[in-house]
Design a protein around this motif. Structure first.
Motif: not given
Length: 199
Positions: A1-4, A114-115, A122-125, A131-132
């Motif tokens: 997800n991050k790379c996408i 997914l969690n 981790s949703v927080r992670g 997002l941040v």
């Protein structure tokens, strides 16, 4: 997800900023609605593509029934929401805004499901790392593209130069802010390995 997200945003940010110039070269004299629709579709594309890895993981766990019921039910809410918006006389671009809103809401549902299905998620992670940092990446990339747009001459050559410079700057921002030290070290090792193979 991050790379996408980061790779798509690297291309999408300069396209978003230069949408009017691109459409002018393409169709001649675009209206404000055409530019707005194109930008909203671009943002929608980035958001919807981010759901693909989550869908794959959920399918691998076998818990697909509730996943599709919840996510697709939320997605179908776009139709009544858009109808109400148009009924109250809102501009036509709000149809795409409502579509973008329900897709984001469905993505939140995907993260919650997914969690529950995958304990290591981790949703927080996810929110912190994507997002941040991703929001900061988008803001900086947008500011860079806007600044380049004011100094680069209009035309095809100017747009190509803007895309090249903006993409390189965005990749540099991604390396500095978008990944942690372990991921950065892994990328360095991969690049070094490719260089050694080339030699």
């Amino acid at each position: 997800n991050k790379c996408i997200f980061y790779l798509l945003s690297t291309v999408a940010i300069p396209v978003f900023v230069c949408m009017r110039q691109i459409l002018t070269l393409w169709i001649g004299n675009p209206t404000l609605e055409t530019v707005t629709f194109s930008r909203l579709i671009l943002v929608y594309t980035v958001v919807i593509v981010m759901s693909a890895p989550i869908t794959t993981i959920i399918q691998a766990t076998g818990a697909v029934k509730y996943y599709y019921i919840c996510c697709d039910s939320m997605t179908l809410m776009h139709l009544p929401i858009a109808y109400v918006m148009l009924k109250f006389g809102l501009p036509s671009e709000f149809v795409l805004v409502s579509m973008l809103g329900v897709i984001i809401a469905a993505h939140v549902i995907r993260m919650v499901l997914l969690n529950r299905c995958y304990a290591h998620f981790s949703v927080r992670g996810y929110l912190t790392s994507l997002l941040v940092r991703g929001g900061l990446f988008v803001i900086l990339g947008y500011m860079v593209a806007r600044a380049l747009l004011t100094v680069i001459e209009p035309g095809v050559k100017g747009l190509v130069l803007l895309f090249l410079v903006s993409s390189l700057v965005n990749m540099a921002i991604f390396v500095m802010l978008g990944i942690n030290s372990n991921e950065r070290a892994q990328i360095v090792r991969m690049v070094a390995k490719c260089v050694r193979r080339g030699n």
